[in-house]
Design a protein around this motif. Sequence first.
Motif, PDB file in Angstrom:
ATOM      1  N   UNK A 550       0.808  -1.222   0.000  1.00  0.00           N
ATOM      2  CA  UNK A 550       0.000   0.000   0.000  1.00  0.00           C
ATOM      3  C   UNK A 550       0.834   1.261   0.000  1.00  0.00           C
ATOM      4  N   UNK A 551       1.894   1.283   0.820  1.00  0.00           N
ATOM      5  CA  UNK A 551       2.833   2.402   0.826  1.00  0.00           C
ATOM      6  C   UNK A 551       2.180   3.752   1.032  1.00  0.00           C
ATOM      7  N   UNK A 552       2.644   4.721   0.254  1.00  0.00           N
ATOM      8  CA  UNK A 552       2.170   6.102   0.356  1.00  0.00           C
ATOM      9  C   UNK A 552       0.827   6.223  -0.366  1.00  0.00           C
ATOM     10  N   UNK A 553      -0.223   6.299   0.408  1.00  0.00           N
ATOM     11  CA  UNK A 553      -1.561   6.461  -0.128  1.00  0.00           C
ATOM     12  C   UNK A 553      -2.410   7.280   0.815  1.00  0.00           C
ATOM     13  N   UNK A 554      -3.715   7.299   0.543  1.00  0.00           N
ATOM     14  CA  UNK A 554      -4.647   8.103   1.331  1.00  0.00           C
ATOM     15  C   UNK A 554      -5.812   7.243   1.794  1.00  0.00           C
ATOM     16  N   UNK A 565      -8.227   2.676   0.596  1.00  0.00           N
ATOM     17  CA  UNK A 565      -6.866   3.213   0.644  1.00  0.00           C
ATOM     18  C   UNK A 565      -6.333   3.247  -0.789  1.00  0.00           C
ATOM     19  N   UNK A 566      -5.719   4.349  -1.144  1.00  0.00           N
ATOM     20  CA  UNK A 566      -5.134   4.447  -2.481  1.00  0.00           C
ATOM     21  C   UNK A 566      -3.757   3.794  -2.490  1.00  0.00           C
ATOM     22  N   UNK A 567      -3.379   3.213  -3.615  1.00  0.00           N
ATOM     23  CA  UNK A 567      -2.042   2.644  -3.747  1.00  0.00           C
ATOM     24  C   UNK A 567      -1.575   2.795  -5.189  1.00  0.00           C
ATOM     25  N   UNK A 568      -0.243   2.656  -5.391  1.00  0.00           N
ATOM     26  CA  UNK A 568       0.266   2.798  -6.754  1.00  0.00           C
ATOM     27  C   UNK A 568       1.248   1.702  -7.153  1.00  0.00           C
ATOM     28  N   UNK A 578       3.327   1.748 -10.328  1.00  0.00           N
ATOM     29  CA  UNK A 578       3.207   3.152 -10.748  1.00  0.00           C
ATOM     30  C   UNK A 578       1.923   3.449 -11.528  1.00  0.00           C
ATOM     31  N   UNK A 579       0.831   2.906 -11.049  1.00  0.00           N
ATOM     32  CA  UNK A 579      -0.490   3.277 -11.546  1.00  0.00           C
ATOM     33  C   UNK A 579      -1.436   3.355 -10.357  1.00  0.00           C
ATOM     34  N   UNK A 580      -2.439   4.201 -10.485  1.00  0.00           N
ATOM     35  CA  UNK A 580      -3.398   4.387  -9.395  1.00  0.00           C
ATOM     36  C   UNK A 580      -4.354   3.212  -9.289  1.00  0.00           C
ATOM     37  N   UNK A 581      -4.546   2.743  -8.062  1.00  0.00           N
ATOM     38  CA  UNK A 581      -5.543   1.731  -7.763  1.00  0.00           C
ATOM     39  C   UNK A 581      -6.109   1.944  -6.372  1.00  0.00           C
ATOM     40  N   UNK A 582      -7.120   1.165  -6.045  1.00  0.00           N
ATOM     41  CA  UNK A 582      -7.783   1.277  -4.746  1.00  0.00           C
ATOM     42  C   UNK A 582      -7.818  -0.077  -4.049  1.00  0.00           C
TER      43      UNK A 582
END
Length: 603
Positions: A550-554, A565-568, A578-582
């Motif tokens: 998950x790392x740096x997300x919101x 939670x957002x993840x990339x 390096x793409x947006x996912x949930x």
Amino acid sequence: MADDIFADHPSMDKNAVVMPAADAEPVAPLFSERAISDASIARTPDGLWILTGTSLRSAPRHGVELWTSKDSKTWKSIGPANITGNGIMPGNVSERYLAPSLTVAGDKLYLAFSDKTGCARVAAGRGADPGGAFAASPCLVEDASDVSLFVDTDGEGYLLWGGGMIVRLAPGFTKIAESPRFLKPDQKLFEQHPPVGKDWPVRTRVGGASATMFRDGDRYVLAATEVTGRMRTATEDLFMAEGPTPYGPFAMRMLAVPHAGTGSIVQLDDGALAALYNPRCEDGFAVFCEQVGLVPLERAPGGRLRQGAAVITEDSAVAARKPLVTTETMRDPSVALGGDGNYYLVGTLDGYGYHKPEGGVKLWRSADLKKWEEVGFIFKWEGMGYDFGENIAELWAPEIKWVERDKTYYLAFSVMERGAGGKTWLYRSRSGKAEGPYENVSKSFLVNGIDGFPFEDDDGLYFLWGGGSIAKLNAARNGFDGPVRKLVDVDGDAVGYEGNGLIKVNGVYFLTGAEWNGPLRTHGTYDMMYGTSKSLFGPYSQRRMGAPHGGHGTPFKDKKGSYWYTMFGNDPTAPWRMHFGLVPIDIGDPASIGVPRIRAARE
């Protein structure tokens, strides 16, 4: 500076271990008749499958147990191997030998094992008759574990044990022909960029246990397993390194099959290679444990071996998810539910961040979190009140937030400046709309440090940045009322070294943050950590992992009351990079359990 950090980053697809196809399925067990570990498998020239391993728990002590199968689906136990000679008496099966291995060479079937005294031995039998007699060698080396045998195409035999010890055997494999040596990556590879800290194992070894060798064309492949702390659990992964001879020089080790738990490799009917999958139950993210499966291998674009695209080897809520925006790369994604009922997305773009004066912050909009419409740039380096001069400046980690008390949106973003470090700005929408226009709340940057995150609480608006610094914004939002504090857990540790976020649920604060677990910039995982507290300023509960990769997300709450939670994807075992996912997250009820928890969940 970022150019150096990202020169060969684990988020690059060229370093990926996992690149699952759209129809990828979890690895399935092919053998579950008995709980075993240290499994080893081989095939005879006529296609007979032979399996062995360490029988666990209540299994009787049956020496080296063998199973056979004609189709790798239905298995028949042929009992303990009939090993005799050099001190092993016929019918003596009272000892359970640990981690035996199988090798087929021509019509021969070899068992390699360490006896009860720790002596490595090789026992020779016939592949056509695995239930027949095996003639045991004398003790070849002492104090050995995880013993395996590699027979080259010229008939030369090599004994391997531990994490990479090797010795050539004399003809007949009854004695050694040289002094043992230890195999490791070529040290010349590290002269320019020596590994540091938790990365050091990449230099000193290929793995810590279960060393085996096989040949793929003209390349010799050394495989070994190691528990590195990836995913903050006991993941025993399979690493590989290749060289031109059985002694190397070997390339840098690369993670080939996550959670494999064994080093055994077998050739399939079509000539492709597959790795055995036999995780231990201590691995909390393995698909199954103490059973045996097969993971097809493939060559990555750079030539190294990795798990095939058709299979998933991780059991987590993240492993089977897919990215939602793939038209361009994105890191550090931020999603906010706006005052108009739409969701808004921003993130670090252009690989690892736009260089000034290119690009800026781009906005996406969605009504349902599934389909995302590109709105366009809402910031293009205007009104910053700061002179970067000739320094390279990269735009990182924008964060968008709807603030109910102000009836408008705030946009935080960081700029990493070569020679001057990172700084974070805070902008506000003048229109009350997510698309702006935006204006700087202050005359220049708001804080030194990166990863700004506005957080609205009952008593006001706070600003979080860095590795847990927080302060309350004043009424003008251009400075702080009161001191800057540091959010830490009960041990005094930061809850993630970067990318912190906050969410409040039923009076409990959940502090999230990004952390590397395991080897940092090689084969670790970039995970979302969290801690909880009933006070904004903590201390927070001991940090735990909430979402692997998950790392740096919101963290945020959707219109239906569910949490996300957002993840990339920033590590080589993430399902994408390096793409947006949930990722859906399950937040425990603070009233029903002692320590509220947050974890990735399945929809």
